[in-house]
Design a protein around this motif. Structure first.
Motif, mmCIF file in Angstrom:
data_model
loop_
_atom_site.group_PDB
_atom_site.id
_atom_site.type_symbol
_atom_site.label_atom_id
_atom_site.label_comp_id
_atom_site.label_asym_id
_atom_site.label_seq_id
_atom_site.Cartn_x
_atom_site.Cartn_y
_atom_site.Cartn_z
ATOM 1 N N UNK A 14 53.449 31.441 32.328
ATOM 2 C CA UNK A 14 52.331 31.754 31.188
ATOM 3 C C UNK A 14 51.260 32.309 32.477
ATOM 4 N N UNK A 15 51.163 33.782 33.051
ATOM 5 C CA UNK A 15 51.359 34.391 34.204
ATOM 6 C C UNK A 15 49.529 34.489 34.021
ATOM 7 N N UNK A 16 49.138 33.810 35.094
ATOM 8 C CA UNK A 16 47.869 33.617 35.456
ATOM 9 C C UNK A 16 47.655 35.238 35.919
ATOM 10 N N UNK A 17 47.586 36.134 35.624
ATOM 11 C CA UNK A 17 46.908 37.806 36.786
ATOM 12 C C UNK A 17 45.559 37.124 37.214
ATOM 13 N N UNK A 18 44.427 36.505 36.673
ATOM 14 C CA UNK A 18 43.512 36.638 37.688
ATOM 15 C C UNK A 18 43.883 35.923 39.044
ATOM 16 N N UNK A 19 45.233 35.783 39.764
ATOM 17 C CA UNK A 19 45.476 34.841 41.317
ATOM 18 C C UNK A 19 45.775 35.763 42.281
ATOM 19 N N UNK A 20 46.140 36.991 41.656
ATOM 20 C CA UNK A 20 46.701 37.825 42.736
ATOM 21 C C UNK A 20 45.591 39.634 41.742
ATOM 22 N N UNK A 21 45.926 39.886 43.654
ATOM 23 C CA UNK A 21 45.081 41.579 43.687
ATOM 24 C C UNK A 21 46.138 42.132 44.409
ATOM 25 N N UNK A 22 46.799 43.193 43.800
ATOM 26 C CA UNK A 22 47.304 44.167 44.827
ATOM 27 C C UNK A 22 45.799 45.054 45.459
ATOM 28 N N UNK A 23 47.046 45.883 46.528
ATOM 29 C CA UNK A 23 46.245 47.121 47.198
ATOM 30 C C UNK A 23 44.467 47.762 46.910
ATOM 31 N N UNK A 24 44.869 48.447 45.561
ATOM 32 C CA UNK A 24 43.916 48.883 44.770
ATOM 33 C C UNK A 24 42.806 48.315 44.757
ATOM 34 N N UNK A 25 43.089 47.104 43.927
ATOM 35 C CA UNK A 25 41.748 45.924 43.435
ATOM 36 C C UNK A 25 41.128 45.289 44.848
ATOM 37 N N UNK A 26 41.875 45.287 45.983
ATOM 38 C CA UNK A 26 41.830 45.394 47.080
ATOM 39 C C UNK A 26 40.170 46.180 47.199
ATOM 40 N N UNK A 27 41.054 47.410 47.732
ATOM 41 C CA UNK A 27 40.037 48.670 48.136
ATOM 42 C C UNK A 27 38.212 48.501 47.867
ATOM 43 N N UNK A 28 38.706 48.429 46.001
ATOM 44 C CA UNK A 28 37.656 48.565 45.329
ATOM 45 C C UNK A 28 36.338 47.825 46.088
ATOM 46 N N UNK A 29 37.445 46.636 46.217
ATOM 47 C CA UNK A 29 35.838 45.253 46.614
ATOM 48 C C UNK A 29 35.468 45.298 48.216
ATOM 49 N N UNK A 30 36.025 46.032 48.898
ATOM 50 C CA UNK A 30 36.339 46.046 50.567
ATOM 51 C C UNK A 30 34.595 45.964 50.163
ATOM 52 N N UNK A 31 33.705 45.161 50.557
ATOM 53 C CA UNK A 31 32.150 45.333 51.650
ATOM 54 C C UNK A 31 30.881 45.133 50.689
ATOM 55 N N UNK A 32 31.509 44.251 49.014
ATOM 56 C CA UNK A 32 31.073 44.399 47.986
ATOM 57 C C UNK A 32 30.371 43.305 47.547
ATOM 58 N N UNK A 33 29.357 42.872 48.009
ATOM 59 C CA UNK A 33 28.938 42.077 47.619
ATOM 60 C C UNK A 33 29.701 41.218 46.936
ATOM 61 N N UNK A 34 29.361 40.107 47.241
ATOM 62 C CA UNK A 34 29.939 38.623 46.251
ATOM 63 C C UNK A 34 31.355 38.595 46.677
ATOM 64 N N UNK A 35 32.175 39.238 47.617
ATOM 65 C CA UNK A 35 32.875 39.277 47.436
ATOM 66 C C UNK A 35 34.104 38.973 49.746
#
Length: 280
Positions: free
Chosen positions: A148-169
């Protein structure tokens, strides 16, 4: 909060429990056969062997890091093949400070199997404590493992890039400080870290004796973090980040992700920015 760790004593008491499956994850980076050879020499009775690169990783491509996540259907079939189903408690151990066992623990969490723990100490500790070992290979009674794959457990590179420097991350680099600072890089072709990442070396999860620290000690390690933040952890290839994820979970942090490709994926793109100073 239930622990993601099991004591040596508790495992010793459950060696004959049919609902407990033990997985030996010993693996030495750069010596791909050493772990299996050590397992064949002796292991905890009933333990099946899981190979980091053959079972817990996919083949390396141009991008995706040095230990890409395995094909999940194939992994589920392997787990079922050795007798693991929804009722099974899985206990993982290694002799590498828990890094390889934590990779298996994280993958099973990702597959939705919460009944997974890591042995609190290494195989060497198990032997030194006088617990039994064997060279006999276990008999498998196959079952059906349904992920029962928990997709919220993992990020790939595009998702990391979107969050760089964001507040709350908060982005955590789990490698040793010299690699984080770009002072040396023994494995990957580029030195440094992902910009905005802070450094928490994964081996600080362990005591001087090499056992896992208690939950309150892990909380002290991460007292600089905001528990409400989304925390993304990476390392060189997505393996030694997982002990930090386990430690964070022990400390009570819930919103924790793995950047699966980690630094080896990030630096495979020449256009990606690189940090070489603390907090840069």
């Amino acid at each position: 909060m239930s622990s993601h760790l099991m004591s040596l004593h508790e495992l010793a008491e459950n060696l004959s429990n049919p609902n407990v499956k033990i997985l030996d994850c010993r693996f030495v980076l750069g010596q791909p056969h050493a772990g299996r050879e050590a397992y064949l020499q002796d292991h905890i009775p009933g333990a099946f062997y899981c190979d980091l690169e053959q079972d817990l990783s996919a083949k390396v491509e141009a991008h995706g890091g040095r230990h890409p996540l395995p094909n999940l259907d194939e992994l589920a079939a392997k787990l079922g093949g050795i007798g693991i189903d929804a009722q099974t408690t899985v206990v993982a151990y290694d002799d590498q400070g828990g890094a390889m066992a934590a990779r298996l623990w994280w993958l099973l969490q990702y597959l939705g199997h919460d009944k997974t723990v890591v042995l609190e100490s290494s195989y060497t500790h198990w032997k030194h404590a006088g617990h039994p070992t064997t060279s006999e290979l276990p008999h498998a009674t196959p079952k059906t493992f349904t992920p029962s794959i928990q997709h919220t457990h993992v990020y790939h590179i595009d998702e990391v890039k979107k969050r760089l420097g964001q507040p709350g991350v908060t982005l955590i680099d789990a490698r040793e400080e010299r690699r984080y600072l770009g002072l040396e890089e023994p494995i990957d072709p580029v030195a440094g870290h992902i910009p905005s990442a802070i450094n928490h070396f994964w081996k600080d999860s362990l005591t001087e004796e090499g056992s896992w620290k208690q939950a309150e000690q892990q909380r002290a390690r991460f007292e600089d973090l905001n528990p409400d933040d989304e925390i993304i952890v990476y390392c060189g290839s997505g393996v030694t980040a997982t002990p930090n994820i386990l430690a964070l979970r022990e400390a009570g942090f819930q919103n924790v992700k793995l950047y699966a490709g980690s630094w080896s994926d990030w630096c495979s793109y020449p256009e990606n920015p690189i940090g070489t100073k603390q907090g840069e």
